[in-house]
Design a protein around this motif. Structure first.
Motif, PDB file in Angstrom:
ATOM      1  N   ALA A  57       0.816  -1.223   0.000  1.00 25.73           N
ATOM      2  CA  ALA A  57       0.000   0.000   0.000  1.00 25.73           C
ATOM      3  C   ALA A  57       0.850   1.274   0.000  1.00 25.73           C
ATOM      4  N   GLU A  58       2.150   1.129  -0.212  1.00 21.56           N
ATOM      5  CA  GLU A  58       3.044   2.288  -0.106  1.00 21.56           C
ATOM      6  C   GLU A  58       2.623   3.466  -0.985  1.00 21.56           C
ATOM      7  N   ASP A  59       2.169   3.196  -2.193  1.00 18.10           N
ATOM      8  CA  ASP A  59       1.775   4.271  -3.105  1.00 18.10           C
ATOM      9  C   ASP A  59       0.261   4.447  -3.207  1.00 18.10           C
ATOM     10  N   ALA A  60      -0.480   3.780  -2.355  1.00 19.33           N
ATOM     11  CA  ALA A  60      -1.945   3.790  -2.443  1.00 19.33           C
ATOM     12  C   ALA A  60      -2.541   5.047  -1.818  1.00 19.33           C
ATOM     13  N   ALA A  61      -3.585   5.537  -2.457  1.00 19.78           N
ATOM     14  CA  ALA A  61      -4.377   6.625  -1.879  1.00 19.78           C
ATOM     15  C   ALA A  61      -5.332   6.025  -0.851  1.00 19.78           C
TER      16      ALA A  61
END
Length: 113
Positions: A57-61
């Motif tokens: 989820a590092e780049d998840a909004a």
């Protein structure tokens, strides 16, 4: 701040679910947070920024949908809006209202890669 442990669980569940379905990353996590849940959406966002690092989820909004409070009045036999837990019925003024919505915290859905 209980939002930290709540967000740790949300990210863990989202990442496990994404991995089980063969995803290599998560684009969006959507949460439903009840207005009567005693969970602060701003605190959730703050915690999310710290917790998601190094995960799928590092780049998840993170999108938070606020769910209004609602209850069933046992006296009026109507669904009524609730502004507070254990509040009186806005129709009849009595306090025999069972909350039916507004205290949830759940993952609505995920967009994965």
């Amino acid at each position: 701040m209980h939002e930290m442990s709540l967000m740790e669980s949300v990210v863990e569940i989202a990442c496990e679910t994404a991995a089980q379905h063969g995803a290599t990353g998560i684009r969006v996590i959507r949460l439903d947070v009840g207005r009567l849940s005693h969970v602060d959406p701003d605190a959730l966002m703050f915690c999310y920024d710290a917790i998601r690092r190094g995960s799928l989820a590092e780049d998840a909004a993170l999108e938070i949908n606020r769910i209004a409070g609602e209850g069933w009045c046992l006296d009026c036999e109507k669904t009524v809006p609730l502004e507070e837990r254990f509040g009186a019925c806005p129709e009849c003024g009595r306090s025999r209202v069972q909350m039916t919505a507004g205290d949830e915290l759940k993952i609505r859905d995920l967009e994965v890669i």
